[in-house]
Design a protein around this motif. Structure first.
Motif, short mmCIF file in Angstrom:
data_model
loop_
_atom_site.label_atom_id
_atom_site.label_comp_id
_atom_site.label_asym_id
_atom_site.label_seq_id
_atom_site.Cartn_x
_atom_site.Cartn_y
_atom_site.Cartn_z
N ARG A 14 0.84 -1.20 0.00
CA ARG A 14 0.00 0.00 0.00
C ARG A 14 0.87 1.25 0.00
O ARG A 14 1.84 1.36 0.76
CB ARG A 14 -0.90 0.02 1.24
N PHE A 15 0.52 2.20 -0.87
CA PHE A 15 1.17 3.51 -0.92
C PHE A 15 0.20 4.57 -0.43
O PHE A 15 -0.99 4.52 -0.74
CB PHE A 15 1.58 3.85 -2.36
N PHE A 16 0.71 5.53 0.31
CA PHE A 16 -0.11 6.66 0.74
C PHE A 16 0.79 7.88 0.88
O PHE A 16 2.02 7.77 0.97
CB PHE A 16 -0.82 6.35 2.07
N ASN B 234 9.01 9.01 7.67
CA ASN B 234 8.77 7.68 8.23
C ASN B 234 7.80 7.82 9.39
O ASN B 234 7.90 8.74 10.20
CB ASN B 234 10.08 7.06 8.73
N GLN B 235 6.86 6.93 9.47
CA GLN B 235 5.90 6.96 10.57
C GLN B 235 5.39 5.55 10.82
O GLN B 235 5.57 4.66 9.99
CB GLN B 235 4.73 7.89 10.23
N ILE C 216 3.42 -0.43 12.60
CA ILE C 216 4.50 -0.85 11.70
C ILE C 216 5.11 0.38 11.04
O ILE C 216 4.40 1.23 10.51
CB ILE C 216 3.97 -1.81 10.61
N ILE C 217 6.44 0.45 11.06
CA ILE C 217 7.13 1.57 10.43
C ILE C 217 6.94 1.52 8.92
O ILE C 217 7.10 0.48 8.29
CB ILE C 217 8.64 1.53 10.76
N THR C 218 6.59 2.66 8.34
CA THR C 218 6.46 2.75 6.89
C THR C 218 7.81 3.07 6.26
O THR C 218 8.73 3.53 6.92
CB THR C 218 5.46 3.84 6.48
N LYS C 219 7.91 2.82 4.96
CA LYS C 219 9.13 3.10 4.22
C LYS C 219 8.88 4.27 3.28
O LYS C 219 7.82 4.36 2.67
CB LYS C 219 9.56 1.87 3.42
N GLN D 14 3.94 0.45 2.56
CA GLN D 14 3.90 -0.50 3.67
C GLN D 14 3.29 -1.80 3.17
O GLN D 14 2.37 -1.79 2.34
CB GLN D 14 3.03 0.09 4.78
N ARG D 15 3.81 -2.91 3.66
CA ARG D 15 3.23 -4.22 3.31
C ARG D 15 2.01 -4.47 4.18
O ARG D 15 2.04 -4.23 5.40
CB ARG D 15 4.26 -5.34 3.48
#
Length: 236
Positions: free
Chosen positions: A207-209, A214-215, A220-223, A232-233
């Motif tokens: 998923r992209f947003f 980074n948050q 779960i930490i996003t990339k 994020q997966r």
């Protein structure tokens, strides 16, 4: 009496394995960390394969002002930095829902590749100039149909509809003007999700947003991706 009325039709055993050549979708192997560019790469591959009749067919989901949803297949007519554009009758159900509740989602599903892309975003009307330009590019029959159809409204019969069509064709022997109630909508993406199916049902979902930092999302930490996007997966 039909057996369907006596019990539910059990489809539990209907499943097919995905291609053994299917790759997994890893974050480290994404062709782009910008979701629009990644969509463009996937869509170009879909178009070139020659195995999908209408690669630009997409399920458009909308909801009315009370939140009641509806969905239908439409044809995507353009996409780019501004968003994903479709054209329709503004007075149709989908047109009215996008006006009353300017949020919508798109779902592309390409079974040959075991892939799907979901897009969620806000809805904006296309300019009148752009709508006129596209209308003029349509086949004459499609222009006439757009003019005479009170889309989503009931009618007595198909013969009645054909009669109205024939009358309109006589009325406009040359250029056909775009009706005022017809034009385009653009879905401006806020979220993308890329899905790749796996036979063991451990499907890959990325998923992209929009985010420039980074948050943590759901712990779960996003990339960080590109151009203001993070990813994020998701679990299948």
């Amino acid at each position: 009496m039909s057996s369907i009325s006596k019990k539910n039709v059990d489809l539990g055993a209907m499943r097919k394995p995905y291609s053994t050549k299917q790759q997994i979708l890893l974050e480290t192997q994404l062709e782009s960390k910008n979701p629009l560019k990644l969509f463009d790469i996937w869509f170009d591959e879909i178009k070139k394969c020659g195995k999908i009749y209408e690669p630009n067919a997409v399920c458009l989901a909308t909801s009315d002002k009370n939140g009641r949803p509806s969905a239908r297949m439409v044809l995507l007519k353009a996409y780019g930095d501004q968003g994903f554009t479709i054209f329709t009758n503004y007075e149709s159900r989908k047109g009215q829902e996008m006006i009353q509740n300017p949020n919508a989602s798109l779902l592309f599903y390409w079974d040959v590749f075991n892939r799907q892309v979901r897009i969620e975003g806000r809805v904006e009307k296309v300019s009148e100039e752009e709508s006129v330009q596209y209308f003029k590019s349509r086949p004459r029959a499609s222009q006439l149909s757009a003019r005479i159809s009170q889309q989503s409204k009931p009618i007595d019969s198909r013969d009645k509809m054909v009669d109205i069509y024939n009358e309109e064709e006589i009325k406009y022997p040359n250029d056909i003007p775009k009706p005022h109630f017809w034009g385009g909508f653009t879905i401006v993406p806020e979220v993308y999700e890329f899905w790749m199916g796996q036979t063991d049902r451990l499907h890959d979902r990325i998923r992209f947003f929009k985010s420039d930092d980074n948050q943590k999302v759901d712990g779960i930490i996003t990339k960080l991706g590109e151009d203001g996007w993070a990813y994020q997966r998701l679990q299948p």
